[in-house]
Design a protein around this motif. Structure first.
Motif, PDB file in Angstrom:
ATOM      1  N   GLN A   1       0.829  -1.202   0.000  1.00 34.65           N
ATOM      2  CA  GLN A   1       0.000   0.000   0.000  1.00 34.65           C
ATOM      3  C   GLN A   1       0.866   1.255   0.000  1.00 34.65           C
ATOM      4  O   GLN A   1       1.975   1.267   0.543  1.00 34.65           O
ATOM      5  CB  GLN A   1      -0.917   0.008   1.233  1.00 34.65           C
ATOM      6  CG  GLN A   1      -1.895  -1.150   1.280  1.00 34.65           C
ATOM      7  CD  GLN A   1      -2.656  -1.218   2.595  1.00 34.65           C
ATOM      8  OE1 GLN A   1      -2.380  -0.473   3.534  1.00 34.65           O
ATOM      9  NE2 GLN A   1      -3.616  -2.121   2.667  1.00 34.65           N
ATOM     10  N   ASP A   2       0.356   2.311  -0.595  1.00 29.52           N
ATOM     11  CA  ASP A   2       1.044   3.607  -0.594  1.00 29.52           C
ATOM     12  C   ASP A   2       0.731   4.313   0.724  1.00 29.52           C
ATOM     13  O   ASP A   2      -0.079   5.239   0.786  1.00 29.52           O
ATOM     14  CB  ASP A   2       0.580   4.445  -1.789  1.00 29.52           C
ATOM     15  CG  ASP A   2       1.309   5.782  -1.861  1.00 29.52           C
ATOM     16  OD1 ASP A   2       2.370   5.926  -1.223  1.00 29.52           O
ATOM     17  OD2 ASP A   2       0.801   6.683  -2.558  1.00 29.52           O
ATOM     18  N   LYS A   3       1.416   3.837   1.766  1.00 30.17           N
ATOM     19  CA  LYS A   3       1.071   4.292   3.112  1.00 30.17           C
ATOM     20  C   LYS A   3       2.245   4.037   4.045  1.00 30.17           C
ATOM     21  O   LYS A   3       2.994   3.077   3.862  1.00 30.17           O
ATOM     22  CB  LYS A   3      -0.167   3.517   3.600  1.00 30.17           C
ATOM     23  CG  LYS A   3      -0.639   3.845   4.995  1.00 30.17           C
ATOM     24  CD  LYS A   3      -1.896   3.036   5.328  1.00 30.17           C
ATOM     25  CE  LYS A   3      -2.406   3.363   6.731  1.00 30.17           C
ATOM     26  NZ  LYS A   3      -3.626   2.579   7.048  1.00 30.17           N
ATOM     27  N   CYS A   4       2.428   4.919   5.027  1.00 28.06           N
ATOM     28  CA  CYS A   4       3.360   4.643   6.119  1.00 28.06           C
ATOM     29  C   CYS A   4       2.530   4.176   7.308  1.00 28.06           C
ATOM     30  O   CYS A   4       1.768   4.945   7.888  1.00 28.06           O
ATOM     31  CB  CYS A   4       4.169   5.887   6.488  1.00 28.06           C
ATOM     32  SG  CYS A   4       5.355   5.595   7.831  1.00 28.06           S
ATOM     33  N   HIS A   5       2.656   2.902   7.633  1.00 32.96           N
ATOM     34  CA  HIS A   5       1.842   2.312   8.692  1.00 32.96           C
ATOM     35  C   HIS A   5       2.393   2.668  10.066  1.00 32.96           C
ATOM     36  O   HIS A   5       3.571   2.414  10.360  1.00 32.96           O
ATOM     37  CB  HIS A   5       1.803   0.795   8.537  1.00 32.96           C
ATOM     38  CG  HIS A   5       1.129   0.340   7.294  1.00 32.96           C
ATOM     39  ND1 HIS A   5      -0.237   0.169   7.194  1.00 32.96           N
ATOM     40  CD2 HIS A   5       1.629   0.035   6.063  1.00 32.96           C
ATOM     41  CE1 HIS A   5      -0.555  -0.224   5.979  1.00 32.96           C
ATOM     42  NE2 HIS A   5       0.560  -0.312   5.274  1.00 32.96           N
ATOM     43  N   VAL A   6       1.565   3.257  10.904  1.00 30.44           N
ATOM     44  CA  VAL A   6       1.939   3.518  12.292  1.00 30.44           C
ATOM     45  C   VAL A   6       1.933   2.187  13.038  1.00 30.44           C
ATOM     46  O   VAL A   6       0.914   1.476  13.034  1.00 30.44           O
ATOM     47  CB  VAL A   6       0.965   4.509  12.957  1.00 30.44           C
ATOM     48  CG1 VAL A   6       1.313   4.698  14.425  1.00 30.44           C
ATOM     49  CG2 VAL A   6       0.990   5.850  12.221  1.00 30.44           C
ATOM     50  N   MET A   7       3.051   1.839  13.650  1.00 30.86           N
ATOM     51  CA  MET A   7       3.188   0.531  14.282  1.00 30.86           C
ATOM     52  C   MET A   7       3.600   0.676  15.761  1.00 30.86           C
ATOM     53  O   MET A   7       4.781   0.707  16.091  1.00 30.86           O
ATOM     54  CB  MET A   7       4.219  -0.324  13.531  1.00 30.86           C
ATOM     55  CG  MET A   7       4.344  -1.744  14.073  1.00 30.86           C
ATOM     56  SD  MET A   7       5.417  -2.798  13.050  1.00 30.86           S
ATOM     57  CE  MET A   7       7.038  -2.083  13.444  1.00 30.86           C
ATOM     58  N   PRO A   8       2.611   0.791  16.667  1.00 31.29           N
ATOM     59  CA  PRO A   8       2.958   0.743  18.081  1.00 31.29           C
ATOM     60  C   PRO A   8       3.546  -0.628  18.401  1.00 31.29           C
ATOM     61  O   PRO A   8       3.060  -1.655  17.920  1.00 31.29           O
ATOM     62  CB  PRO A   8       1.611   0.950  18.781  1.00 31.29           C
ATOM     63  CG  PRO A   8       0.683   1.447  17.732  1.00 31.29           C
ATOM     64  CD  PRO A   8       1.164   0.895  16.445  1.00 31.29           C
ATOM     65  N   CYS A   9       4.571  -0.648  19.210  1.00 30.68           N
ATOM     66  CA  CYS A   9       5.231  -1.912  19.520  1.00 30.68           C
ATOM     67  C   CYS A   9       4.729  -2.463  20.847  1.00 30.68           C
ATOM     68  O   CYS A   9       4.466  -1.713  21.796  1.00 30.68           O
ATOM     69  CB  CYS A   9       6.746  -1.735  19.562  1.00 30.68           C
ATOM     70  SG  CYS A   9       7.423  -1.232  17.960  1.00 30.68           S
ATOM     71  N   CYS A  10       4.610  -3.760  20.914  1.00 30.43           N
ATOM     72  CA  CYS A  10       4.097  -4.440  22.093  1.00 30.43           C
ATOM     73  C   CYS A  10       5.237  -5.056  22.886  1.00 30.43           C
ATOM     74  O   CYS A  10       6.375  -5.108  22.434  1.00 30.43           O
ATOM     75  CB  CYS A  10       3.100  -5.519  21.682  1.00 30.43           C
ATOM     76  SG  CYS A  10       3.820  -6.815  20.631  1.00 30.43           S
ATOM     77  N   PHE A  11       4.899  -5.555  24.070  1.00 30.01           N
ATOM     78  CA  PHE A  11       5.893  -6.256  24.881  1.00 30.01           C
ATOM     79  C   PHE A  11       5.359  -7.545  25.475  1.00 30.01           C
ATOM     80  O   PHE A  11       6.097  -8.364  25.989  1.00 30.01           O
ATOM     81  CB  PHE A  11       6.446  -5.345  25.985  1.00 30.01           C
ATOM     82  CG  PHE A  11       5.393  -4.599  26.765  1.00 30.01           C
ATOM     83  CD1 PHE A  11       4.799  -5.153  27.882  1.00 30.01           C
ATOM     84  CD2 PHE A  11       5.010  -3.329  26.369  1.00 30.01           C
ATOM     85  CE1 PHE A  11       3.835  -4.460  28.608  1.00 30.01           C
ATOM     86  CE2 PHE A  11       4.045  -2.618  27.082  1.00 30.01           C
ATOM     87  CZ  PHE A  11       3.460  -3.178  28.206  1.00 30.01           C
ATOM     88  N   ASP A  12       4.050  -7.738  25.404  1.00 30.25           N
ATOM     89  CA  ASP A  12       3.442  -8.985  25.858  1.00 30.25           C
ATOM     90  C   ASP A  12       2.105  -9.161  25.147  1.00 30.25           C
ATOM     91  O   ASP A  12       1.712  -8.328  24.323  1.00 30.25           O
ATOM     92  CB  ASP A  12       3.282  -9.018  27.388  1.00 30.25           C
ATOM     93  CG  ASP A  12       2.379  -7.901  27.918  1.00 30.25           C
ATOM     94  OD1 ASP A  12       1.718  -7.193  27.118  1.00 30.25           O
ATOM     95  OD2 ASP A  12       2.329  -7.720  29.144  1.00 30.25           O
ATOM     96  N   ALA A  13       1.406 -10.242  25.468  1.00 29.31           N
ATOM     97  CA  ALA A  13       0.160 -10.544  24.768  1.00 29.31           C
ATOM     98  C   ALA A  13      -0.909  -9.487  25.020  1.00 29.31           C
ATOM     99  O   ALA A  13      -1.680  -9.135  24.113  1.00 29.31           O
ATOM    100  CB  ALA A  13      -0.349 -11.925  25.186  1.00 29.31           C
ATOM    101  N   LEU A  14      -0.982  -8.962  26.243  1.00 30.64           N
ATOM    102  CA  LEU A  14      -2.022  -7.982  26.550  1.00 30.64           C
ATOM    103  C   LEU A  14      -1.790  -6.674  25.807  1.00 30.64           C
ATOM    104  O   LEU A  14      -2.730  -6.106  25.231  1.00 30.64           O
ATOM    105  CB  LEU A  14      -2.084  -7.727  28.058  1.00 30.64           C
ATOM    106  CG  LEU A  14      -3.121  -6.703  28.513  1.00 30.64           C
ATOM    107  CD1 LEU A  14      -4.525  -7.116  28.077  1.00 30.64           C
ATOM    108  CD2 LEU A  14      -3.063  -6.509  30.027  1.00 30.64           C
ATOM    109  N   SER A  15      -0.551  -6.174  25.793  1.00 30.18           N
ATOM    110  CA  SER A  15      -0.290  -4.924  25.073  1.00 30.18           C
ATOM    111  C   SER A  15      -0.553  -5.103  23.579  1.00 30.18           C
ATOM    112  O   SER A  15      -1.081  -4.202  22.912  1.00 30.18           O
ATOM    113  CB  SER A  15       1.141  -4.448  25.325  1.00 30.18           C
ATOM    114  OG  SER A  15       2.096  -5.415  24.928  1.00 30.18           O
TER     115      SER A  15
END
Length: 291
Positions: free
Chosen positions: A13-27
């Motif tokens: 896609q012609d898009k910059c995807h915002v990617m919050p990073c997780c640290f466990d299953a709940l996040s």
């Protein structure tokens, strides 16, 4: 559609995807619930969450893969796993890629740091010689191709930290070879200016990832600017962990003063964790009344 195929579709896609990073299953679950398209298991945050220690190569391969497996099982969006240096030589890299694919990751990151690795925005980073770096990515690509032959799939995110020790030109040259070797996504860590970010994207092919650490070395640009520069993914590795830690410390201090901190409503908390879904599904197995 499997996770790797979904990720390829997103990257097209012609898009910059915002990617919050997780640290466990709940996040990770919260990220998916809020409508984000993908997430990344931050090594920094996972190390802090799982073993309460800094991201300095202390977590083992087994611990990291186990954390990735728990996260992947909790979400239905693509997960990128942090494979660090691959945990050894080229053959270890192959095992790492295969293990992350089996854990359910859509992609795995392999980097050229000298083991034990360090967070990309902390002091003391060093990288291996070019040929060893290239061998790591070649081994990762070989493992990916072997998985495809057996019906599996995973993308290779190739990272270089050479900017810190050897300058931007070396970092770009390494990343260019990573692409030639078959890496799917390129990540030049810690550019120090918008100009450097533009130079990275204009000189490298395919999807590129920006790593935005609040207070780190890379400029924290708006998503539209990152897209215009040429990035496909904007990773935010510590935003959720920093927010969670701040909220927990604030709550603990309030409780010490016999105050009650502002909390998520108990009903919403139960729902987000999955209690409502569990009870709804369990109705199909409710025992009938006995005469």
């Amino acid at each position: 559609m499997n996770a790797a195929k979904t990720l390829r579709t997103l990257l097209a896609q012609d898009k910059c995807h915002v990617m919050p990073c997780c640290f466990d299953a709940l996040s990770a679950k919260l990220i998916a619930q809020e409508g984000y398209d993908l997430t990344f298991m931050s090594g920094f945050a996972a190390s802090a969450s799982r073993i309460g220690a800094p991201d300095l190569g202390l977590m083992s391969y087994g611990e990291v893969v186990d954390q990735a497996r728990n996260i992947a099982n909790a979400i239905d969006i693509p997960l990128i796993g942090d494979g660090d240096t691959g945990y050894g030589n080229a053959m270890n890299v192959r095992r790492t890629v295969t293990g992350f694919a089996q854990a359910g990751c859509a992609s795995v990151m392999i980097e050229d740091q000298l083991a034990p690795k360090r967070c990309g925005h902390t002091p003391g980073k060093a990288v291996v010689a070019r040929q060893e770096a290239y061998d790591r990515i070649k081994a990762a690509v070989d493992a990916r191709d072997a998985l495809r032959e057996d019906g599996g799939d995973i993308l290779i995110l190739a990272r270089t930290d050479a900017r810190h020790e050897h300058g931007l030109s070396e970092a770009i040259e390494r990343a260019a070879v990573f692409a030639e070797l078959g890496a799917d996504i390129l990540f030049v860590e810690a550019p120090k200016s918008t100009t450097e970010m533009q130079e990275i994207c204009s000189n490298l092919p395919g999807p590129k990832m920006a790593n935005i650490v609040e207070g780190g070395e890379t400029p924290d640009l708006p998503n539209a600017a990152l897209h215009d520069i040429g990035y496909s993914i904007a990773a935010y590795p510590l935003s959720l962990m920093a927010a969670a830690m701040q909220a927990m410390v604030t709550s603990l201090r309030a409780m010490r003063a016999d105050q009650r901190p502002g909390l998520m409503d108990f009903g919403e908390l139960r729902s987000r964790i999955g209690f409502d879904d569990y009870y709804a599904a369990s109705q199909a197995y409710a025992s009938s009344k006995r005469d």
